[in-house]
Design an enzyme around this catalytic site. Structure first.
Site, PDB file in Angstrom:
ATOM      1  N   GLY A   1       0.772  -1.234   0.000  1.00 45.07           N
ATOM      2  CA  GLY A   1       0.000   0.000   0.000  1.00 45.07           C
ATOM      3  C   GLY A   1       0.803   1.284   0.000  1.00 45.07           C
ATOM      4  O   GLY A   1       0.228   2.361  -0.085  1.00 45.07           O
TER       5      GLY A   1
ATOM      6  N   GLU B   1       4.284  -6.753   1.935  1.00 46.45           N
ATOM      7  CA  GLU B   1       4.048  -7.314   0.599  1.00 46.45           C
ATOM      8  C   GLU B   1       3.659  -6.163  -0.306  1.00 46.45           C
ATOM      9  O   GLU B   1       2.495  -5.857  -0.470  1.00 46.45           O
ATOM     10  CB  GLU B   1       2.972  -8.407   0.640  1.00 46.45           C
ATOM     11  N   CYS B   2       4.677  -5.528  -0.871  1.00 43.86           N
ATOM     12  CA  CYS B   2       4.458  -4.311  -1.655  1.00 43.86           C
ATOM     13  C   CYS B   2       4.422  -4.629  -3.142  1.00 43.86           C
ATOM     14  O   CYS B   2       5.194  -5.451  -3.630  1.00 43.86           O
ATOM     15  CB  CYS B   2       5.579  -3.317  -1.405  1.00 43.86           C
ATOM     16  N   GLY B   3       3.531  -3.954  -3.837  1.00 48.70           N
ATOM     17  CA  GLY B   3       3.453  -4.097  -5.289  1.00 48.70           C
ATOM     18  C   GLY B   3       3.880  -2.808  -5.960  1.00 48.70           C
ATOM     19  O   GLY B   3       4.996  -2.668  -6.455  1.00 48.70           O
ATOM     20  N   ARG B   4       2.966  -1.846  -5.927  1.00 47.16           N
ATOM     21  CA  ARG B   4       3.190  -0.566  -6.607  1.00 47.16           C
ATOM     22  C   ARG B   4       4.540   0.062  -6.271  1.00 47.16           C
ATOM     23  O   ARG B   4       5.274   0.514  -7.142  1.00 47.16           O
ATOM     24  CB  ARG B   4       2.074   0.421  -6.206  1.00 47.16           C
TER      25      ARG B   4
ATOM     26  N   CYS C   1     -11.599   3.680 -30.066  1.00 50.14           N
ATOM     27  CA  CYS C   1     -12.770   4.444 -30.481  1.00 50.14           C
ATOM     28  C   CYS C   1     -13.721   4.631 -29.310  1.00 50.14           C
ATOM     29  O   CYS C   1     -14.875   4.196 -29.356  1.00 50.14           O
ATOM     30  CB  CYS C   1     -13.453   3.735 -31.637  1.00 50.14           C
TER      31      CYS C   1
ATOM     32  N   TYR D   1       0.613  -1.877 -12.180  1.00 51.70           N
ATOM     33  CA  TYR D   1      -0.789  -1.685 -12.542  1.00 51.70           C
ATOM     34  C   TYR D   1      -0.932  -0.937 -13.872  1.00 51.70           C
ATOM     35  O   TYR D   1      -1.791  -0.071 -14.026  1.00 51.70           O
ATOM     36  CB  TYR D   1      -1.553  -0.970 -11.411  1.00 51.70           C
TER      37      TYR D   1
HETATM   38  C1  LIG Z   1      -2.667  -5.742  -4.096  1.00 48.76           C
HETATM   39  C2  LIG Z   1      -2.212  -6.308  -2.837  1.00 48.76           C
HETATM   40  C3  LIG Z   1      -0.950  -5.962  -2.336  1.00 48.76           C
HETATM   41  C4  LIG Z   1      -0.059  -4.945  -2.980  1.00 48.76           C
HETATM   42  O1  LIG Z   1      -0.618  -3.672  -2.904  1.00 48.76           O
HETATM   43  P1  LIG Z   1       0.215  -2.379  -3.360  1.00 48.76           P
HETATM   44  O2  LIG Z   1      -0.727  -1.268  -3.112  1.00 48.76           O
HETATM   45  O3  LIG Z   1       0.533  -2.578  -4.802  1.00 48.76           O
HETATM   46  O4  LIG Z   1       1.441  -2.320  -2.516  1.00 48.76           O
HETATM   47  C5  LIG Z   1      -0.535  -6.568  -1.169  1.00 48.76           C
HETATM   48  N1  LIG Z   1      -1.312  -7.475  -0.527  1.00 48.76           N
HETATM   49  C6  LIG Z   1      -2.528  -7.818  -0.980  1.00 48.76           C
HETATM   50  C7  LIG Z   1      -3.328  -8.803  -0.226  1.00 48.76           C
HETATM   51  C8  LIG Z   1      -3.023  -7.260  -2.146  1.00 48.76           C
HETATM   52  O5  LIG Z   1      -4.237  -7.602  -2.574  1.00 48.76           O
END
Ligand SMILES: *Cc1c(COP(=O)(O)O)cnc(C)c1O
Length: 423
Positions: free
Chosen positions: A227, A265-268, A343, A372
Site C-alpha cells: 500500500g 508485501e508491496c506491489g506498486r 474508439c 498496474y
Molecule cells: C494488491 C495487494 C498488495 C499490494 O498492494 P500495493 O498497493 O501494490 O502495494 C498486497 N497485498 C494484498 C493482499 C493485495 O491484494
C-alpha cells in the site's frame, strides 16, 4: 538517460514507437535500498499482481524474501522462475483447486479470508494428510484515511471482520490440519504519507498483541501488507521511505517483539518507478477549441489513468526526423489532451496538460508505469498490436555497456542489438 535510450530505439524501428521500457538496473537498486533499510525483523515480499512480467520476477527473485500471490496462475508464474522461493497466498475467494495447488507448490503461508475458508483449508489439508500454515486476514474497522483505495476500514469483500476474529482464532486452534501463525492486515493502496502508514502498522501490532494475550496464541508472523504509494500528481513529493523506516524502527523498539517476523508485501512501490510507457504521437488536432494529440497506444495498454480518472505524468522526447513532403503538425505553448487510438472517449491518459512544443512523431514518455499498467489493461479491445516489452540496464557511469533484452508476447526472450548506454 532513459530519453536517449528511447530515441535510439525509435531510430531502429519503422513502425510508430509503442513500448513498455523497463530499467532493470533501476529496479535492482531501488529494491536493494528497501531491503537494506528495513529493520532486521522485517521481510519484503513482492505482490505479483502489480506486474507479473517474467523478466521482472526473475530480476526480483534473488533480492526479495519472496512473492505474494492471489491466484494459482500467479503461483505458477512464480514457480516458473524459482522453484523454492517463499510464497504467501491470499485472495478473497479461493477454489478447492487453488488451495490444493497452493499445497502442491509448497506455499509458505495461506492468508485465510473467512470462517468458511478456514474449514475448507482444514478439510483439504486433512485429505492430503498435511498441515497448512495460515495467517488470518483481518478486515480492520480502521484504515488509513488518505489512501486512494481502501480494502479495510470500510465495508469490503476482504478478510474477516475484526469483530469476528475471536471466533476465527478459536476455530483455527481447534482444527487439526491448520496451524495459525499470526495475522494479515493489507488494508489500502496508494498511500503516499509515511506517518499515517507507520501509524497503521502500529495499530496492526496493537491488535495482534491484544489477540495474542487474550486468546493464548503464539504469534510469529505479522503481515502488514503493502500500500505504499506513488504520488502521480506531484512527482517531487513521493512516499518518504526514510521517514517511514525511522518511525518503524521506533515502533519495533518500543514494542520489543523480537520473536515476531514482520512481512511487507508491496506491489506498486516496488515496480512502478522502473517502468515507462513510451508512445509516438500519431496526430494532433483541434476540436471544439481543444487540442488533442492521439498516440499509438492508449488505455488498452495502460489503463491506470483512465481507471483512476487522473492525469498520468509524462515528458516529451523530441524526435527530429520528418520524412513527408507536407507540413508536420505542431502545437506550441498550449494545453493538450492525450488520447489513445481506441474508439471511445474514455481513452484518455492526461487531460489539459500544458506543453511548450509538441509535434506529430514526437514520443511521450509516461513514467511510473511499471505497476498496474499493462497488467490491468484490456489488451485486445479493438485488436491493435500490443506494445513491445523492452528491458534495459542502464549501468553506473563506469561500466559503459548496457544490455537490451526483448520479450515477445509469448514470453520468449531474445537479446537485441546491445546499445552502448551510459548512466
Ligand atoms: C494488491 C495487494 C498488495 C499490494 O498492494 P500495493 O498497493 O501494490 O502495494 C498486497 N497485498 C494484498 C493482499 C493485495 O491484494
Amino acid at each position: 538517460m532513459i530519453e536517449n535510450t528511447v530515441q535510439s530505439l525509435k531510430m531502429e524501428r519503422e513502425q510508430p514507437f509503442c513500448a513498455y521500457v523497463y530499467d532493470l538496473s533501476k529496479l535492482r537498486s531501488h529494491v536493494n535500498k528497501i531491503m537494506t533499510t528495513l529493520p532486521s525483523t522485517c521481510q519484503l515480499f513482492y505482490a505479483v499482481k502489480a506486474n507479473s512480467d517474467e523478466t521482472l520476477l526473475k530480476t526480483l527473485a534473488p533480492i526479495v524474501r519472496g512473492f505474494e500471490v492471489a491466484s494459482l496462475g500467479e503461483i505458477e508464474k512464480v514457480r516458473a522462475v524459482d522453484k523454492k522461493i517463499p510464497i504467501l497466498f491470499g485472495g478473497p475467494g479461493k477454489t478447492k483447486e487453488e488451495i490444493e495447488g497452493a499445497i502442491h507448490h509448497g506455499v509458505s503461508f495461506l492468508h485465510v479470508e473467512s470462517i468458511y475458508e478456514l474449514q475448507m483449508v482444514n478439510h483439504i489439508a486433512s485429505e492430503k494428510e498435511t498441515t497448512v500454515s495460515i495467517l488470518l486476514r483481518v478486515n480492520l474497522r480502521r484504515s488509513v484515511p488518505n489512501a486512494q483505495l481502501k480494502m479495510a476500514g470500510v465495508p469490503t469483500q476482504f478478510g474477516i471482520d475484526e469483530a469476528e476474529i475471536p471466533i476465527a482464532i478459536a476455530l483455527a486452534k481447534s482444527l487439526p490440519n491448520i496451524k495459525i501463525h499470526g495475522f494479515h492486515f493489507h488494508a489500502m493502496s496508494n498511500n503516499v504519507d509515511s506517518k499515517t502508514h507507520a501509524d497503521f502498522v502500529n495499530h496492526c501490532f496493537d491488535r495482534a498483541e491484544t489477540w495474542e494475550g487474550k486468546f493464548d496464541i503464539d504469534i510469529s508472523y505479522i503481515n502488514v501488507g503493502g500500500g505504499m504509494g506513488i504520488n502521480y500528481k506531484e512527482l517531487e513529493h513521493q512516499f518518504n521511505w526514510d521517514d517511514f523506516t525511522k518511525r518503524l524502527k521506533k515502533i519495533l523498539d518500543k514494542r520489543n517483539h523480537s520473536n515476531w517476523q514482520v512481512f511487507f508485501e508491496c506491489g506498486r512501490y516496488i515496480t512502478s518507478s522502473c517502468g515507462y510507457y513510451a508512445v509516438e504521437i500519431l496526430d494532433i488536432k483541434k476540436n471544439h477549441g481543444h487540442y488533442f494529440c492521439i498516440i499509438r497506444g492508449g488505455s488498452h495498454h495502460f489503463r491506470l489513468p483512465a481507471a483512476w480518472k487522473q492525469n498520468h505524468p509524462f515528458t516529451i522526447i523530441p524526435i527530429e526526423n520528418w520524412s513527408y513532403p507536407f507540413k508536420r503538425p505542431e502545437v506550441n505553448e498550449t494545453l493538450i489532451t492525450v488520447a489513445g487510438e481506441l474508439c471511445t472517449p474514455n481513452d484518455v491518459l492526461a487531460k489539459e496538460v500544458f506543453v511548450s512544443r509538441l509535434r506529430v512523431g514526437d514520443i511521450l514518455l509516461f513514467s511510473y508505469a511499471g505497476a498496474y499498467g499493462w497488467s490491468i489493461s484490456h489488451h485486445d479491445f479493438l485488436s491493435h498490436p500490443h506494445p513491445e516489452q523492452l528491458y534495459i540496464q542502464i549501468e553506473s557511469i563506469n561500466s559503459s555497456e548496457g544490455k537490451l533484452e526483448e520479450t515477445s508476447d509469448d514470453g520468449i526472450h531474445s537479446f537485441v542489438d546491445p546499445l552502448i548506454l551510459k548512466g
